[in-house]
Scaffold this active site. Structure first.
Site, PDB file in Angstrom:
ATOM      1  N   ARG A 221      28.103 129.078  24.043  1.00 21.16           N
ATOM      2  CA  ARG A 221      28.969 129.270  22.624  1.00 21.16           C
ATOM      3  C   ARG A 221      28.900 130.547  22.147  1.00 21.16           C
ATOM      4  NH1 ARG A 221      30.502 125.115  23.890  1.00 21.16           N
ATOM      5  NH2 ARG A 221      30.401 123.172  22.942  1.00 21.16           N
ATOM      6  N   HIS A 269      37.674 130.219  27.826  1.00 19.55           N
ATOM      7  CA  HIS A 269      36.860 129.051  27.625  1.00 19.55           C
ATOM      8  C   HIS A 269      37.198 128.037  28.707  1.00 19.55           C
ATOM      9  CE1 HIS A 269      34.574 126.967  24.290  1.00 19.55           C
ATOM     10  NE2 HIS A 269      34.422 126.374  25.615  1.00 19.55           N
TER      11      HIS A 269
END
Length: 306
Positions: A221, A269
């Site tokens: 993250r 991502h």
């Protein structure tokens, strides 16, 4: 008993199609279309508007469509009566382990650097046994990454909050084990869950415990990383570079300094992306378990935050 899909920032239709194909008779609503809050017992979600769950007095399950649940538990207004579940998917695990292996190989063989510098000048590189790879976080994804790297000939160690045993991987745990884990790690891979304890864990203090020239890979993250600390340690030369797939703000703004930094490699991502058709059966299986008052699968322990 109705299902509500809350999927902000993404096209919900692929999830609607997958859910209806798996469970044609389910009564399904898509937020924010008009619906009776009293009907909703099961929510399928990704990055919901904070506080929205309080509108549903009969809500019993909040199901994340991904492996992470930080987007749910970061909401201080989660109804205490509701269980939270997550997805554990074999394809997600495979995708993550192969992606990280690709990043590691790219780093040690200088694959991207040769092209970006536009120089026909072979650079020296490390062999597999010269690298000490450390994986932070030994859950489902972290364990798979560690095993995959080990099976490809790398020396691998892993660190986690609690003690773990993985064949072929040296494991460390807890605060006392962290320093020993970091001191010889030449490539550090973050696969920790995002919790109140791991938020901003990739910071200057941690980087200073790594050997000079260490490389950072973050596929967990964006909130794990203190961005200005990374930039400082790269510019000082203590860190040799970083591969980043996750960011505090996504998409990463065009003006962000990461884009122009020569030692930072960015991917949008893409390490492992949930395929609705591959995981929807887990969601609907839990919905049927709820309907039949049977135990649910992959329930999150709120005290651990994962």
């Amino acid at each position: 008993m109705s299902v509500l899909l809350i999927c902000t920032g993404r096209d919900p239709q692929v999830w609607v199609n997958a859910i209806r194909e798996q469970q044609p008779n389910v009564k399904l609503y898509v937020y924010p279309e008009v619906h009776d809050p009293q009907e909703i017992t099961f929510v399928v979600t990704w990055k919901h508007p904070k506080g929205v769950f309080n509108r549903y007095p009969n809500l019993e399950v909040i199901a994340s469509i991904g492996a992470g649940v930080d987007h749910i538990i970061s909401d201080p207004e989660i109804p205490k009566r509701a269980l939270i579940t997550r997805v554990i998917d074999e394809q997600l695990t495979k995708d993550m382990s192969t992606f990280v292996l690709a990043l590691v190989l790219d780093k040690i063989r200088n694959v991207s650097i040769h092209h970006s510098e536009k120089k026909w000048s072979p650079l020296p590189y490390h062999t597999l046994d010269e690298e000490n790879i450390g994986v932070m976080g030994l859950g489902v994804l972290g364990k798979a990454v560690a095993l995959n790297l080990s099976s490809n000939g790398f020396k691998v160690s892993g660190w986690s909050k609690s003690r773990k045993h993985i064949d072929g991987v040296s494991t460390y745990h807890g605060e006392k084990g962290l320093n020993d884990f970091l001191k010889d790690t030449s490539i550090l891979i973050c696969l920790l869950p995002l919790t109140s304890e791991t938020d901003s864990i990739l910071n200057k203090e941690l980087f200073e415990k790594l050997p000079k020239g260490a490389y950072i890979i973050n596929v967990a993250r964006g909130e794990h990383l203190v961005e200005h600390d990374l930039l400082e340690m790269l510019d000082k030369g203590h860190l040799s570079g970083a591969s980043l797939d996750v960011f505090r703000t996504e998409p990463l703004p065009e003006e962000h300094p990461f884009w122009k930094h020569p030692k930072i490699h960015i991917t949008p991502h893409i390490a492992s992306v949930t395929d609705p058709k591959k995981v929807v059966h887990q969601l609907m299986e839990n919905y049927m378990h709820l309907k039949n008052r049977e135990p649910l699968k992959n329930v999150v322990e709120l005290k651990k935050e994962y």
